[in-house]
Scaffold this motif. Sequence first.
Motif, PDB file in Angstrom:
ATOM      1  N   VAL A   1       0.871  -1.267   0.072  1.00 42.71           N
ATOM      2  CA  VAL A   1      -0.081   0.023  -0.073  1.00 42.71           C
ATOM      3  C   VAL A   1       0.823   1.200   0.022  1.00 42.71           C
ATOM      4  O   VAL A   1       1.956   1.199   0.401  1.00 42.71           O
ATOM      5  CB  VAL A   1      -1.017   0.055   1.345  1.00 42.71           C
ATOM      6  CG1 VAL A   1      -1.963  -1.186   1.221  1.00 42.71           C
ATOM      7  CG2 VAL A   1      -0.141  -0.137   2.597  1.00 42.71           C
ATOM      8  N   THR A   2       0.376   2.219  -0.545  1.00 41.76           N
ATOM      9  CA  THR A   2       0.847   3.577  -0.437  1.00 41.76           C
ATOM     10  C   THR A   2      -0.410   4.561  -0.226  1.00 41.76           C
ATOM     11  O   THR A   2      -1.311   4.293  -0.348  1.00 41.76           O
ATOM     12  CB  THR A   2       1.282   4.014  -1.752  1.00 41.76           C
ATOM     13  OG1 THR A   2       0.402   3.913  -2.768  1.00 41.76           O
ATOM     14  CG2 THR A   2       2.640   3.345  -2.092  1.00 41.76           C
ATOM     15  N   ASN A   3       0.410   5.803   0.498  1.00 47.32           N
ATOM     16  CA  ASN A   3      -0.749   6.722   0.896  1.00 47.32           C
ATOM     17  C   ASN A   3      -1.331   7.311  -0.353  1.00 47.32           C
ATOM     18  O   ASN A   3      -0.889   7.491  -1.334  1.00 47.32           O
ATOM     19  CB  ASN A   3      -0.135   7.695   1.850  1.00 47.32           C
ATOM     20  CG  ASN A   3       0.289   7.155   3.246  1.00 47.32           C
ATOM     21  OD1 ASN A   3       0.133   6.118   3.532  1.00 47.32           O
ATOM     22  ND2 ASN A   3       1.224   8.084   3.892  1.00 47.32           N
ATOM     23  N   ASN A   4      -2.734   7.538  -0.022  1.00 45.47           N
ATOM     24  CA  ASN A   4      -3.574   8.192  -1.044  1.00 45.47           C
ATOM     25  C   ASN A   4      -4.528   9.171  -0.487  1.00 45.47           C
ATOM     26  O   ASN A   4      -5.803   8.734   0.176  1.00 45.47           O
ATOM     27  CB  ASN A   4      -4.312   7.226  -1.901  1.00 45.47           C
ATOM     28  CG  ASN A   4      -5.359   7.813  -3.006  1.00 45.47           C
ATOM     29  OD1 ASN A   4      -5.051   9.081  -3.409  1.00 45.47           O
ATOM     30  ND2 ASN A   4      -6.283   7.127  -3.370  1.00 45.47           N
ATOM     31  N   GLY A   5      -4.278  10.545  -0.177  1.00 43.45           N
ATOM     32  CA  GLY A   5      -4.963  11.207   0.741  1.00 43.45           C
ATOM     33  C   GLY A   5      -5.359  10.928   1.974  1.00 43.45           C
ATOM     34  O   GLY A   5      -4.410  10.311   2.788  1.00 43.45           O
ATOM     35  N   ALA A   6      -6.709  10.510   2.393  1.00 41.55           N
ATOM     36  CA  ALA A   6      -6.739  10.038   3.843  1.00 41.55           C
ATOM     37  C   ALA A   6      -6.862   8.664   3.696  1.00 41.55           C
ATOM     38  O   ALA A   6      -7.446   8.106   4.674  1.00 41.55           O
ATOM     39  CB  ALA A   6      -8.210  10.704   4.208  1.00 41.55           C
TER      40      ALA A   6
END
Length: 1022
Positions: free
Chosen positions: A367-372
């Motif tokens: 996973v990678t961050n995407n906004g919230a």
Amino acid sequence: MNQYIFRTLLTCTILLFVVAGFSCQKVDDQVFDELSEEERHLPENALLGLETHEELETTLFASEDMVFNPTNMDIDEKGRIWITEGINYRDFRNSDLPGRDEGDRIVILEDTNGDGKADSEKVFYQGNDINSALGIMVLGNKVIVSRSPDVFVLTDTNGDDKADEKEILFTGIDGEEHDHGVHAFTLGPDGKLYFNAGDAGGQIRDSNGEPIIDKAGNTVKNDGNPYRKGLVFRVNLDGSEFEVLGHNFRNNYEVAVDSYGTLWQSDNDDDGNRSVRINYVMEFGNYGYTDELTGAGWRSRRINMEEDIPNRHWYQNDPGVVPNLLLTGAGSPTGILIYEGDLLPDVFHNQMIHADAGPNIIRSYPVTNNGAGYNATIENILEGVDNQWFRPSDVTVAPDGSIFVSDWYDPGVGGHRMQAPHIGRVYRIAPPETPYEIEEVDYSTPTAAIQALKSPNHAIRAKAWMQINKWGADAETELTEMYNSDNQRYRARALWLLSKIEGNGEEYINTAIEDNNPDIRIAALRAARQMDINILPLLEHLVDDASPQVLREVAIALRHNESAKAPGLWAKLALQYDGEDRWYLEALGIAADKQWDSFLEAWLAVKGDEWINEKAGRDIVWRSRAGQTLPMLVDVILNDSVEEDEKMRFFRAFDFQSSSDKEQILVDLLDEGQQDQQMITFSVLQLLDHSVLDHPKVTASLDQALETVKETADFMYLVDRYQLETKNEELVNLVLSYPDSSLGANAARHMLGYGGEGYLTELLKSNNEENVKSIIQALGYLANDQSLAILESVIVDEDMNLSSKQLAVEAFGLGRGASIRDAEDRLLKMLHDGLITSALESSAENVLMESYRADIRQAAAGYLQILNNNEATEYRPVAELIQSVGDINNGRQVFENSCQFCHQVGQEGINFGPDLTEIGDKLPKQGLYDAILDPNAGINFGYEGYILTLQNGSKVTGIRNSENDDEIDLRLPGGNSNSYDKTDIASTEIMEQSLMPNMQGSISEQEIIDLVEYLSELGSDN
């Protein structure tokens, strides 16, 4: 060289590597293919057909000389594998497959000589009370076992690896002998227990059998008040402070918690829809398996319905539904974990690792961050490329950082149609040439226990956590050193424990919310929520944080906070919404639960009227449940600058508003004279119903809309919704134009229910053969009490010609529209009563001898005095049929002739039973043969047949889409659905038999072989 000798030598060479603890990454497919069916399933060939990630290798740790049908697993501090077995699933002791009268077991497997293979097996506990347990967690000398209706705590008081005490932690959980019941527990970094239950779990009670009221004040039950379907839980070790962290899943099999306290799950779709999903569990969210308010299934019609099935399946267009992280296609997901070790390659560090038994695979989802929220990709670890019997039930991390996989090994998925309960495997996955070496763990001092807290193994971390927490301030120095280290996951683990040190916890939280790492700030806020402190100063400090994920957590922390400052803080958060981040929007919605009026008012006080000119502002109104929302929705709908597609979202939002003004506001929209008034009118008519027909605006608008959508499914929908009795001429045209579809059958159904029977019977007596044929067809597809009575009258009417009578008899076999079961019974009775003349016997034979019910075929054969040749013909055993190669093209034809009335492949066929587009990826040939020849051996959950006996005595059979306090919605054979008011239902019965006909005797052996050949080639690559 003799081919047999060559193959034997090659197999032996492979076995030498297996025994030595090594395996090839992918064995030559030809080796596997050349083995007989029996040889393929021997333990010595267990690694054949498996493909492992290029930087890893798989070895066989244990097989069926020690373990059978493993359903779940855990690994203790000594590296021993704890297994729950499921031989007795669904009381297989009373079937042809032998079970264990003394009950299923919990076994401990150990490698005592260091060769990488288990050589010791101990039975920790055995009994029928744990038959087919779906979860096990080792917690020191205690073991938590999940098996609906109970959660047990088994304690080994004297260290002899035998359970000496048994206590009930929770009880009253539905889903007994069901894989949609209660699942495994895990200890989070906060020292709390996390677990879940699928949609069969129903409810959960405390150890005394009393209903549990959670911290939000709700009874823990998935009846829609407010929770639905599958649930996620968090509790203290003693079962107190019960929280429901998420709801509306289908079968969320396990929950994984990382060191920051973030929750991750998988969830199974309704089988065959290629919609298995991975979820980041935003706390207290609704995850959209059914309609939030009504509980309607995903097929139910609604405004702004999603175009594609995967999104429609999870109600992704609805306000109040948390988005999915990742869709993985078809599958049967099982165990999941967060890998926080460093033995495996970097790509798997701090990521989910997941078992999916359907496509025979172990995957990771980096996973990678995407906004919230997050984005995720897929990285395969272990796949049964050639061996579809590989059915991973769980995956667990060992003390050395390697991972172990339990494999219940079967041609089918789940226990519904179990064929190999006495086979089971356990595999180890690690980098090549990595021996399985376990060091003794020391918990005797804070320094030693801190080292144990760093372990990748959950059992070691849990035991270390409890010991350190018990020491409290005596371990503070060592915890502080761990918190000040460079490893961010270690820092988070230390922070959770520091926050629980009496008197000092708040100090560490105040320090942590200033940390440069947003994940540490998130962990600090989550830890603070569990403390007895005023959390508002923390929220005020973080409300302008640069990280949208931290802002998400601030929003969640505001939920049910009644402080006078809460509305203003929410308004600040709402002002930072960018109009694109759905995760953030849903966090705002979760925060505003039960306080929408004050929260929205605070936002409007700052935002003013400009909200309507920005997508972000419109989105917040779309998500709102405040009392003042309705006129704001109207403002958007009447705004010419808003695109028509967006306006549909706002009509759907009306469904979630409860104001008493809603009906009048909708009626007023009918004559606004907008440029897109036709769309507005049709949308309003879908939200109102027959209760407002006395309003002249509604009547006029309805007439205009019906004229516009004449001869379409929309016409039929409106006629049904408003229970119209004056549209018989138009409905007759639908019957005549679409006699062999749900549209024509539904038109006939409505006519018969609302005084239009005379129109149909008059046409049946006409000389127009095409009209007569169409009406008979439609009545046959409808197959309810009224339509069958009309067909019976045609059969016995002396004035009807023979061809019409023959059509009427054969129409009794068309009952895809409601209840072919009732139709067969009635036709058989006519045969018994002598009402079927010799000229009609051939037509009756065509119907009754094709029944899936053996009793119907047998009785009909007797009445018709015929030899049931197909029934008398037995196919060869499945073991022999598997060896046959069929004709794919002919198999496709068999499918089209015999199967597509209930199943789809691609866009062809009827969406009634499971979609078969990728069935070849899920079931090997044996599984396909078993499903076709013995469908009653296992019925997929969600596809059980329901028989509704109506007050008028007629019966209706179908699959339940949804049920609420007022009605039951059935998906009927043929693919269409119908709702039945509960006041019209005398009784409800779940069928013991599958709705799928038993093909035995219906088609030839060669046709069966060809059909299986065709189905086995269906998959995601085709």
